[in-house]
Design an enzyme around this catalytic site. Sequence first.
Site, PDB file in Angstrom:
ATOM      1  N   ASP A 197       0.722  -1.377   0.001  1.00 47.42           N
ATOM      2  CA  ASP A 197      -0.014   0.246  -0.082  1.00 47.42           C
ATOM      3  C   ASP A 197       0.857   1.308   0.092  1.00 47.42           C
ATOM      4  OD1 ASP A 197       0.898  -0.122   2.530  1.00 47.42           O
ATOM      5  OD2 ASP A 197      -0.969  -0.771   3.449  1.00 47.42           O
ATOM      6  N   HIS A 252      -6.912  -4.659  10.376  1.00 49.62           N
ATOM      7  CA  HIS A 252      -6.577  -4.672   8.993  1.00 49.62           C
ATOM      8  C   HIS A 252      -5.472  -5.097   8.535  1.00 49.62           C
ATOM      9  CE1 HIS A 252      -4.684  -0.288   9.360  1.00 49.62           C
ATOM     10  NE2 HIS A 252      -3.459  -1.433   9.666  1.00 49.62           N
ATOM     11  N   GLU A 287      -9.357  -2.102   5.560  1.00 51.04           N
ATOM     12  CA  GLU A 287      -9.911  -1.562   6.709  1.00 51.04           C
ATOM     13  C   GLU A 287     -11.331  -2.568   6.789  1.00 51.04           C
ATOM     14  OE1 GLU A 287      -8.231   0.043   8.622  1.00 51.04           O
ATOM     15  OE2 GLU A 287      -7.559   2.102   8.005  1.00 51.04           O
ATOM     16  N   ASN A 310      -7.232  -2.669  14.615  1.00 56.17           N
ATOM     17  CA  ASN A 310      -8.674  -2.881  13.967  1.00 56.17           C
ATOM     18  C   ASN A 310      -8.671  -4.268  13.360  1.00 56.17           C
ATOM     19  OD1 ASN A 310      -7.231  -2.139  11.814  1.00 56.17           O
ATOM     20  ND2 ASN A 310      -8.917  -0.256  11.298  1.00 56.17           N
TER      21      ASN A 310
HETATM   22  P1  PGA Z   1       2.585  -1.289  12.336  1.00 58.16           P
HETATM   23  O1  PGA Z   1       1.344  -0.962  11.646  1.00 58.16           O
HETATM   24  O2  PGA Z   1       3.588  -2.178  11.959  1.00 58.16           O
HETATM   25  O3  PGA Z   1       2.980   0.154  12.457  1.00 58.16           O
HETATM   26  O4  PGA Z   1       2.090  -1.449  13.883  1.00 58.16           O
HETATM   27  C1  PGA Z   1       0.777  -2.482  10.991  1.00 58.16           C
HETATM   28  C2  PGA Z   1      -0.470  -2.179  10.451  1.00 58.16           C
HETATM   29  O5  PGA Z   1      -1.100  -1.194  10.476  1.00 58.16           O
HETATM   30  O6  PGA Z   1      -0.883  -3.019   9.468  1.00 58.16           O
END
Ligand code: PGA
Length: 224
Positions: A61, A134, A139, A132
Amino acid sequence: EGSVYAAGVIAKIIREKAEKGEKAVIGMATGSTPKSLYDELVRMHREEGLSFKNVITFNLDEYYPMEADSIHSYHYFMRKILFDKIDIDPKNYHIPDGMVPKDQIKKYAAEYEKMIEDAGGLDLQILGIGQNGHIGFNEPGSPVYSKTRLITLDNNTRIANSADFSTLSDVPRMAITMGINSIMNAREILLMAWGEAKSNAIKKSVEGKPTEELPATLLQHHYN
Ligand code: PGA
């Protein structure tokens, strides 16, 4: 230890493919979670001669809109932490373009999918997970059949990522992300999550009923 394990999985695929004269196609993730994984891959490149000359990568992404040169971009993150430190051919790494005009995003997203397909599909997809649930920027509510597309970020995702920006309002409201189906098409998936802040999302992802409301639960349907 988890990162060293994950790096070992990637290195094994790269070396096995190289022996056969084939390309290894790896799906990459950003965020704080994979930083130690990329550090380990850089170490393996420098100290163990792990070459990335036969590696093709596709990142999950990118924020939208986002200039590739911005220090907030995932382009910048990947170059700084990994790509500029290894011998990957710059034409072999792909990250969604955060500056595609809005009316061309559908076409661009389809091309991104086609590039993955033309490369032979993903041998391995690396994932983190949001609190959450995701994966990528899929999302809650992301359909199981979703492909690469533009998505509106959840408010709690923007809050979680705001540490990288001056203020919350500077965090982009949208992103281009590979879809659930794009991820599920990978031949192997490796999801990494460190620390207590992720434990609830992991518990639900592993033990909960698969639901689009918690996208990581959908990985239960993956065979590897
Ligand atoms: P993080 O993010 O590695 O910064 O915790 C992971 C994500 O949001 O998929």
